[in-house]
Motif scaffolding. Sequence first.
Motif, short mmCIF file in Angstrom:
data_model
loop_
_atom_site.label_atom_id
_atom_site.label_comp_id
_atom_site.label_asym_id
_atom_site.label_seq_id
_atom_site.Cartn_x
_atom_site.Cartn_y
_atom_site.Cartn_z
N VAL A 56 43.19 39.62 39.18
CA VAL A 56 42.81 41.31 40.16
C VAL A 56 41.50 40.88 41.29
O VAL A 56 40.83 39.81 40.94
CB VAL A 56 41.98 41.97 39.27
CG1 VAL A 56 41.67 43.28 40.13
CG2 VAL A 56 43.14 43.14 38.59
N LYS A 57 41.67 40.80 42.40
CA LYS A 57 41.38 40.77 43.50
C LYS A 57 39.04 41.53 43.38
O LYS A 57 39.20 41.91 42.54
CB LYS A 57 41.74 41.69 44.56
CG LYS A 57 40.95 40.91 46.10
CD LYS A 57 41.32 39.77 46.90
CE LYS A 57 40.57 39.37 48.47
NZ LYS A 57 41.14 38.07 48.61
N ALA A 58 38.55 39.89 43.87
CA ALA A 58 37.46 40.58 43.80
C ALA A 58 36.89 40.66 44.49
O ALA A 58 36.20 39.89 45.54
CB ALA A 58 36.68 38.69 43.04
N GLY A 59 36.33 42.18 44.67
CA GLY A 59 35.67 42.26 45.67
C GLY A 59 34.60 41.92 45.51
O GLY A 59 34.00 42.79 44.62
N SER A 60 33.43 41.30 46.80
CA SER A 60 32.22 41.89 46.52
C SER A 60 30.97 43.02 47.19
O SER A 60 32.31 44.13 47.26
CB SER A 60 31.58 40.98 47.61
OG SER A 60 32.31 41.08 48.78
N GLY A 61 30.81 43.28 45.84
CA GLY A 61 30.35 44.79 46.45
C GLY A 61 30.19 45.39 44.99
O GLY A 61 30.28 45.42 44.22
N GLY A 62 30.24 46.23 45.40
CA GLY A 62 30.83 47.43 44.12
C GLY A 62 32.05 46.65 43.03
O GLY A 62 32.11 46.86 43.64
N ALA A 63 32.36 48.33 42.74
CA ALA A 63 33.47 47.95 41.85
C ALA A 63 34.85 48.26 42.20
O ALA A 63 34.50 48.92 43.15
CB ALA A 63 33.57 49.16 40.35
N THR A 64 36.01 47.19 41.82
CA THR A 64 37.24 47.03 42.78
C THR A 64 38.50 47.51 41.97
O THR A 64 37.60 46.88 40.40
CB THR A 64 37.13 45.51 42.95
OG1 THR A 64 36.08 45.22 43.96
CG2 THR A 64 38.49 46.03 43.93
N PHE A 65 39.33 48.38 42.01
CA PHE A 65 39.61 49.09 41.46
C PHE A 65 40.95 47.95 41.44
O PHE A 65 41.85 48.56 42.97
CB PHE A 65 40.24 50.57 41.09
CG PHE A 65 38.55 50.43 40.37
CD1 PHE A 65 38.96 51.55 39.11
CD2 PHE A 65 37.82 51.39 41.37
CE1 PHE A 65 38.27 51.80 38.65
CE2 PHE A 65 36.85 51.98 40.48
CZ PHE A 65 36.45 52.25 39.03
N GLY A 66 41.89 47.62 40.68
CA GLY A 66 43.38 47.51 40.43
C GLY A 66 43.54 47.02 42.29
O GLY A 66 45.20 46.95 42.39
N ILE A 67 43.44 45.51 43.10
CA ILE A 67 43.99 45.28 43.64
C ILE A 67 44.64 43.48 43.29
O ILE A 67 43.37 43.28 43.12
CB ILE A 67 43.74 45.13 45.18
CG1 ILE A 67 43.05 46.41 45.90
CG2 ILE A 67 43.69 44.95 46.46
CD1 ILE A 67 41.58 46.85 46.12
N PRO A 68 45.82 43.50 43.26
CA PRO A 68 46.34 42.01 42.84
C PRO A 68 45.90 41.73 43.79
O PRO A 68 45.81 41.66 44.92
CB PRO A 68 47.86 42.53 42.36
CG PRO A 68 47.71 43.74 43.09
CD PRO A 68 46.81 44.62 43.48
N THR A 69 45.51 39.90 42.95
CA THR A 69 45.14 38.88 43.92
C THR A 69 46.36 38.01 44.42
O THR A 69 46.50 37.60 45.60
CB THR A 69 44.65 37.43 43.29
OG1 THR A 69 43.14 38.60 43.26
CG2 THR A 69 44.42 36.52 43.73
N SER A 70 47.59 38.34 43.63
CA SER A 70 48.63 37.68 43.84
C SER A 70 49.80 38.75 44.55
O SER A 70 49.77 39.61 43.93
CB SER A 70 49.42 37.08 42.48
OG SER A 70 50.33 36.60 42.61
N ALA A 71 50.86 38.36 44.94
CA ALA A 71 51.72 38.71 45.19
C ALA A 71 52.90 38.94 43.40
O ALA A 71 52.67 37.81 42.95
CB ALA A 71 52.91 38.32 45.69
N GLY A 72 53.25 40.51 43.49
CA GLY A 72 53.92 39.90 42.37
C GLY A 72 53.54 40.55 41.38
O GLY A 72 54.07 40.43 40.38
N VAL A 73 52.11 41.22 41.68
CA VAL A 73 51.73 41.31 40.78
C VAL A 73 52.15 43.01 40.32
O VAL A 73 51.19 43.46 41.85
CB VAL A 73 50.55 40.77 40.16
CG1 VAL A 73 49.28 41.85 38.91
CG2 VAL A 73 50.45 39.84 39.94
N PRO A 74 52.28 43.99 40.35
CA PRO A 74 52.18 45.41 40.22
C PRO A 74 50.89 45.88 40.32
O PRO A 74 50.40 45.62 39.16
CB PRO A 74 53.19 46.16 39.54
CG PRO A 74 53.89 44.87 38.25
CD PRO A 74 52.82 43.51 38.79
#
Length: 428
Positions: free
Chosen positions: A150-168
Motif C-alpha cells: 500500500v502506497k505510503a502517503g506522507s501526512g495523515g492516514a492513507t487508505f488503500g492506494i496500491p503501490t504496485s500495478a496488479g493489486v486490486p
Amino acid sequence: MNSEEIYRKACGMFPGGVSSPVRAYKAVGGHPPVIRQGKGPFITDIEGREYIDFVLSFGPLILGHADPDVLAHLTETATKGLSFGALSEVEIQLGELLTRAVPGLERIRFVNSGTEAAMSALRLARAFTGRTRIVKFSGGYHGHSDSLLVKAGSGGATFGIPTSAGVPESVVKDTISLPYNDTEALKDFFSREGKTVAALILEPVAGNMGVVLPDEEFLIAARNVTDENGALLIADEVITGFRLTYGGAQVLFGLEPDLTLLGKIIGGGMPVGAYGGRADIMKMVAPEGPVYQAGTLSGNPVAMAAGLATLNKLRTPGLYSLLEEKSRILGDGIVSIARSLGLPLKVNRMGSMMTFFFSNKPVRDLESAEHSDTRLFSIFHQEARKEGLLLPPSQFEALFLSTCHDDKIVNLALERFKKAFESTRSQA
Ligand SMILES: *Cc1c(COP(=O)(O)O)cnc(C)c1O
C-alpha cells in the motif's frame, strides 16, 4: 563472459536482468555487479574486483560470507538428503532456539521467506479477530503480498492506494497506512476506528525507508492501542531479529507483540522465514485450526541447519557488544568525515544496522527520509564502489556489518569512505 555480457544476457532473460528489483541498481546508476564469491567481509565480482561488503545479502549474513561453521553443518546435513517433506530433528532444534530467545514466541511455523511470514500472519490475525482491517506504517515494508503493498502517503492516514500495478483496490481498501513515529496519529486513528482493526504491523526499528529509530512512546502506544481495541500487534522482526541483539528488538525494547515475523538471519543465508506468537492464536493454524497455510519446502533440513549453526554461533558471549563497538566506530567515523568536508549527512544507527541520509534534517519517518538528496547518494555510491566498498544500492536501504568486519576492516573501510566522500563533494 565478462560482467557486461552476463548482464546483457540477464536483461534478455529476467525482468531488469535480476531476480529482485533493487539489485538492478536503477536508483544509483551503473551496471550491477556480477558476483563470483564472498568470503568473510569481502565480496568479489567476476572481474576479480574485491569489495568490503556492507550489503551482506540485505541482512542475513551477520557472520559474513561463507562462515566455515555454517558451511560445515549445512554440508553435513545436505549429504543426508535435501528435503523430505516430513518432520526432522533439526527443525525442532532451530524452533527450540527461537522460542527460547524471542519472548513473544510461544509457538512457531516455518515458511520460506519474510513475505510468506507476513502474509500468513495477516491471515491468522484476521481469522483470530474476525476483523479485516490492517494498519501499517508509511515506509514499512513487510514483503510483497497484496494486502501489504500500500502506497505510503506522507501526512495523515492513507487508505488503500496500491503501490504496485496488479493489486486490486478491493484488496488494499482494508489496509491503512499511518506515519511512522507519529504517536498522536496512531492514538487518534485507534480511538476512532480501533475496533475494526485486526492487526497493527510494524518494524520495531524500521529498515526499509533507510534505518529509522522508533520513539519509545511510539512503541508503547502501539502495544496499548492494540490491547485496548482487541487488535493484534505484529512485530516484523525479519531484519531486526538476531540483528540488534540475540532474540531481537522486542528483547531490547521490552515489547510484547502477539505475533512475530522472522526471516533473514534465522536462515543463515538460506531461504527461511517464520511466524509465531501466542499459543492461543497459533493453535488456529492448520491442521490444528481452520487457518490454512502450507509449504512444500518449509522447514527443509538444509535451510534449518544453516539457521541453527548461525544462531548457535550468535550465542557467543560478548558477540553483540563487539558488533556494536565496530558499528559505532564506523558510524561515528562517517559522521566526522562528512562534517569535516561540510557534507550534509544524518546517520541513523542501531547496533549493526545503519543508514546515512544525505540530508540536513533528522530522519524519523518516510517523509523526512524522502527529503534526502538521492542524486548525491547515487554519486557517492558510485565513488564508493570505485574505492572498493559495496553499499546498498539505494538511499532507502540499511547498511549492515558482520562479525567479520573487525577493527582492521572498519579502519580500511573508513579510509575508503573518506576518499569517496571527497570525490562526492567535488561533484556536489
Ligand atoms: C526483507 C523483509 C521482508 C521480506 O522478506 P523476504 O524474505 O524478502 O520475503 C519483510 N519484512 C521486513 C522488515 C524485511 O526487511
